[in-house]
Design an enzyme around this catalytic site. Structure first.
Site, PDB file in Angstrom:
ATOM      1  N   THR A 284       0.810  -1.211   0.000  1.00 31.53           N
ATOM      2  CA  THR A 284       0.000   0.000   0.000  1.00 31.53           C
ATOM      3  C   THR A 284       0.844   1.263   0.000  1.00 31.53           C
ATOM      4  O   THR A 284       0.478   2.268  -0.634  1.00 31.53           O
ATOM      5  CB  THR A 284      -0.942   0.005   1.227  1.00 31.53           C
ATOM      6  OG1 THR A 284      -1.856  -1.089   1.129  1.00 31.53           O
ATOM      7  CG2 THR A 284      -1.725   1.300   1.325  1.00 31.53           C
TER       8      THR A 284
ATOM      9  N   THR B 298       1.063  -4.319   4.469  1.00 29.34           N
ATOM     10  CA  THR B 298       0.783  -4.708   5.852  1.00 29.34           C
ATOM     11  C   THR B 298       0.099  -6.062   6.000  1.00 29.34           C
ATOM     12  O   THR B 298       0.212  -6.693   7.043  1.00 29.34           O
ATOM     13  CB  THR B 298      -0.089  -3.645   6.546  1.00 29.34           C
ATOM     14  OG1 THR B 298      -1.342  -3.521   5.859  1.00 29.34           O
ATOM     15  CG2 THR B 298       0.618  -2.304   6.584  1.00 29.34           C
TER      16      THR B 298
END
Length: 334
Positions: free
Chosen positions: A20, A99
């Site tokens: 991300t 993540t």
């Protein structure tokens, strides 16, 4: 386990895997994008109050959403980390990672990089760099600052100002700025009296095949056998509570016993967020032990999965793999 403290970092290798933190909009939603080195350099140059350590940058290939992370990619990542330290005059490494599987990769690197004479930090972000309220630059600059202050040799996870041991933490939230927590798992594991040289960072490792099976009410031998017969070398068995399973199912127990006889290593961990496995507390646990299941103690799923990949990938004798599973190697059982 690496315990020596390093000096303040002077040259950091930044390894960008995707995730991300560097994603940009595409026709199908956010996707990994190249060009993060320039964006990172521009941001850091715009912050005169930051005391930024010298850094260099390597973009891994392919860049991926961390949902697509694999153990094969781990081997490429560990090779890139080793190359940075042993051949590229870097004294520390910062890995930028998505993540979703960051805790898995960081835990795996703990076991893949045993003895590495340098600190390695993993970080990422919950929102892409450049969007409103993103945590990307906060985590990048914070991780670089932590390395500049000096960190112990070995692998740590850095997020939102906190350093965490990868073998003891997990992602527990899909929102907010604090997705990772250190889990309250039972310690008390005995430290390994020695670490075989085959496990050291500079020894070759190959890809292993490890499965994971969460127990649910009513699970039977057919489901277990489907996984055991898939070619796996080891199985993480996510048990109830302190390590219980369907002990009144003779076929299920027989499948576990056959797996042991066929050389498949089976390790029990708890599905609970806190606590750990004690196979001898309940009959439903002791019968698993009698069938050859090993205790994972308080290991997290991330830790035991990475540990098994390292042990099996080092071509250790089966008896040595089984011995080390229940001993602390990288802080996973303390």
């Amino acid at each position: 386990m690496n315990v020596a403290t390093s000096n303040a970092a002077k040259r950091v290798m930044v390894l960008y895997t995707g995730g991300t933190i560097g994603m940009q909009a595409s026709a199908n939603g956010l996707a990994p994008a190249s060009g993060f080195e320039a964006r990172m350099g521009e941001y850091l140059a715009s912050q005169p109050d930051l005391n930024v350590v010298q850094w260099c940058f390597r973009e891994m290939s392919p860049l991926i959403d961390s949902a697509n992370m694999t153990p094969a990619y781990w081997l490429r990542l560990s090779a890139a980390i080793i190359e940075a330290i042993d051949q590229q005059d870097c004294d520390s490494v910062l890995v930028l990672h998505g993540t979703d599987t960051l805790a898995y990769s960081a835990a795996a690197m703990c076991f893949q990089l045993i003895g590495l004479p340098a600190p390695v930090l993993f970080t990422g972000s919950m929102l892409p760099a450049g969007v409103p309220h993103s945590d990307a630059w906060e985590n990048v600059s914070g991780a670089l600052a932590a390395l500049a202050q000096g960190q112990p040799n070995g692998v740590q996870l850095y997020f939102h100002g906190t350093l965490m041991a990868p073998t003891r933490c997990a992602k527990v939230r899909s929102f907010g700025r604090n997705p990772f927590v250190s889990l309250l798992r039972n310690g008390g594991g005995t430290a390994a009296d020695y670490v075989p040289s085959e496990l050291l960072y500079n020894r070759p490792k190959h890809l292993a095949n490890v499965g994971v099976l969460p127990l649910v009410p009513g699970i039977g031998a057919a489901q277990l056998d489907a996984l055991l017969n898939s070619g796996i070398e080891a199985l993480v068995l996510e048990c109830f509570g302190s390590g219980t399973g369907p002990s009144d199912d003779p076929a299920f127990l027989a499948s576990l016993q056959r797996a042991q006889e066929n050389g498949i290593v089976i390790v029990a961990i708890t599905q609970c967020h806190e606590g750990g496995v004690e196979l001898d507390v309940y009959e439903a646990g002791s019968r698993l032990r009698d069938a050859g299941v090993l205790s994972g103690g308080g290991m997290t799923r991330e830790a035991v999965f990475g540990k098994l990949h390292a042990l099996l990938g080092a071509d250790l004798p089966l008896a040595e793999v089984r011995r080390l599973v229940e001993l602390d190697v990288c802080g996973e059982l303390v």
